[in-house]
Design a protein around this motif. Structure first.
Motif, short mmCIF file in Angstrom:
data_model
loop_
_atom_site.label_atom_id
_atom_site.label_comp_id
_atom_site.label_asym_id
_atom_site.label_seq_id
_atom_site.Cartn_x
_atom_site.Cartn_y
_atom_site.Cartn_z
N ASN A 51 0.82 -1.21 0.00
CA ASN A 51 0.00 0.00 0.00
C ASN A 51 0.85 1.26 0.00
O ASN A 51 1.81 1.37 0.77
N ILE A 53 0.36 5.51 0.38
CA ILE A 53 -0.63 6.42 0.96
C ILE A 53 -0.31 7.85 0.56
O ILE A 53 0.75 8.39 0.91
N GLN A 58 -5.38 5.43 0.15
CA GLN A 58 -4.43 4.32 0.20
C GLN A 58 -4.58 3.54 -1.10
O GLN A 58 -5.65 3.01 -1.40
N ARG A 73 -8.11 6.95 2.94
CA ARG A 73 -7.01 6.88 3.91
C ARG A 73 -7.51 6.77 5.34
O ARG A 73 -6.94 6.02 6.15
N GLY A 128 4.24 4.48 2.65
CA GLY A 128 3.21 3.46 2.64
C GLY A 128 3.61 2.33 3.55
O GLY A 128 4.44 2.50 4.45
#
Length: 403
Positions: A51, A53, A58, A73, A128
């Protein structure tokens, strides 16, 4: 009770570090599939996700065991992982008040176990997380934890390597274009010089002095023209475009740009019951232009527009490419039917000092989306204007020059 989303102290720099990778989130799965599968095997979990972000979302760019592409998120567990220096482990998500009411815990997925490692760039920013999930609890040994950290480091190294390879491909393509231009543009002058030399040679002793001098002047003129042309090619970045070249990994055209925006942001619109439409000017639909951070700039504006547009509202994106001489100007307009902005808020956006506010459905605000857009547009020598009034939606208008 819902918990407010955490915001890293270096959030602006963190998101900027992610943007500098200039990733297309829809095209990375195969590049990291092996590492994501390996992480699941090491942890012994059913699911593993890679992932990234950004300011609003995300993005799951590679996955194993679970069909996931994106999530707001504020609904994620990984937003807490990027706050950690080492890792985050939640033995039972159902027993944690931050997550017990989330759909992936209380719903059919019924996830319980979570283990996440932050993905730290060489600059020290967590962009992430590599996370492992399961429907049953797990206990990871210290050796397994260290292995997962190594995999996370390898993912970051590969992200940087992907960017470097793309940059090399771009440079190679530029070199090929210059080569094509040189081959095309010098053919005429060189042909003229060869032709004159052959003519002198063929006439042999029949050449008169005046004719020879005239030929020499013509050869000199052609040679001077050739030198000027070579100098121009070596000192300019402008490429003459005879026809639309093949699209490279570093380029978009309006048709591809529209398709990517729809794939990335239609799910967000459907999730909030918002109409989302992307329009293009088909006249220049296949003409290429650099994709440099365009997905991030436009994506931030779209996510922001959806955030402040109520259910059954509308967000529209208009894309146009204006061609003049050897210059291209990309025109991006994002319109919404949301709550609108007053003059002080518009001025704050244009000054890069906009503060965070919650969305129309309670979406968490992070306060960095619009300042980031302004920062990126300024870095590309573009302009950003805002038109709005309270209760009447907003129009964000961006113009970016590409020479």
């Amino acid at each position: 009770m819902p918990t407010s989303s955490p915001i890293p102290a270096n959030e602006f720099e963190r998101v900027l570090d992610l943007i500098e990778l200039d990733l297309d989130y829809t095209a990375q799965h195969e590049s990291f599939e092996d590492l994501v599968k390996l992480a699941a095997r090491v942890a012994g979990t059913e699911i593993s996700l890679l992932n990234l972000i950004d300011s609003f979302t995300q993005w799951t760019i590679s996955r194993h065991g679970m069909d996931m592409e994106q999530m707001p998120r504020e609904d994620t567990v990984c937003q807490f992982t990027i706050m950690e220096s080492d890792f985050l482990e939640v033995k039972n998500l159902m027993l944690d008040e931050r997550f017990r009411e989330k759909s992936y815990v209380a719903g059919d997925a019924a996830l319980r176990y979570y283990f996440g490692v932050p993905l730290k760039t060489p600059n020290g920013y967590s962009i992430g997380a590599l996370c492992m999930l399961d429907r049953v609890e797990h206990t990871l040994t210290p050796e397994k934890v260290e292995l997962l950290k190594i995999i996370a480091d390898e993912i970051v190294a590969r992200l940087i390597m992907v960017q470097a390879i793309n940059n090399l491909k771009y440079d190679l393509n530029e070199a090929k274009e210059v080569k094509k231009r040189v081959a095309h543009d010098i053919r005429g002058p060189i042909g003229g010089i060869i032709g004159l030399a052959q003519l002198i040679s063929q006439r042999g002793e029949k050449n008169k002095l005046d004719d020879v001098l005239q030929f020499i002047k013509l050869i000199q003129k052609s040679g001077t023209s050739l030198l000027e042309l070579a100098d121009e090619i070596l000192n300019t970045d402008v490429k003459s475009i005879q026809a639309a070249p093949e699209l490279t990994e570093h380029e978009l055209n309006l048709l591809v740009f529209k398709d990517k925006l729809e794939k990335l942001y239609l799910p967000q619109a459907k999730n909030k019951s918002i109409s989302f439409l992307v329009n293009i000017n088909p006249e220049n639909g296949v003409v290429p232009f650099p994709k440099n951070k365009l997905l991030q700039i436009t994506g931030n504006l779209i996510s922001n527009a959806m955030k402040f547009t109520p259910v059954n509202g509308k967000v529209t994106v208009d894309l146009d490419l204006e061609l003049k001489d050897n210059a291209k100007n990309l025109h991006i307009v994002v319109r919404d039917t949301g709550v609108g902005l007053d003059v002080p808020k518009m001025e704050a956006i244009l000054n890069g000092t906009a503060a965070s506010t919650d969305g129309t459905s309670g979406e968490q605000g992070y306060g960095f989306g619009l300042p980031l857009v302004k920062h990126l547009v300024d870095g590309l020598n573009g302009t950003l204007t805002v038109q709005s009034a309270l209760g009447q939606g907003a129009i964000f208008d961006i113009k970016l020059p590409f020479n």
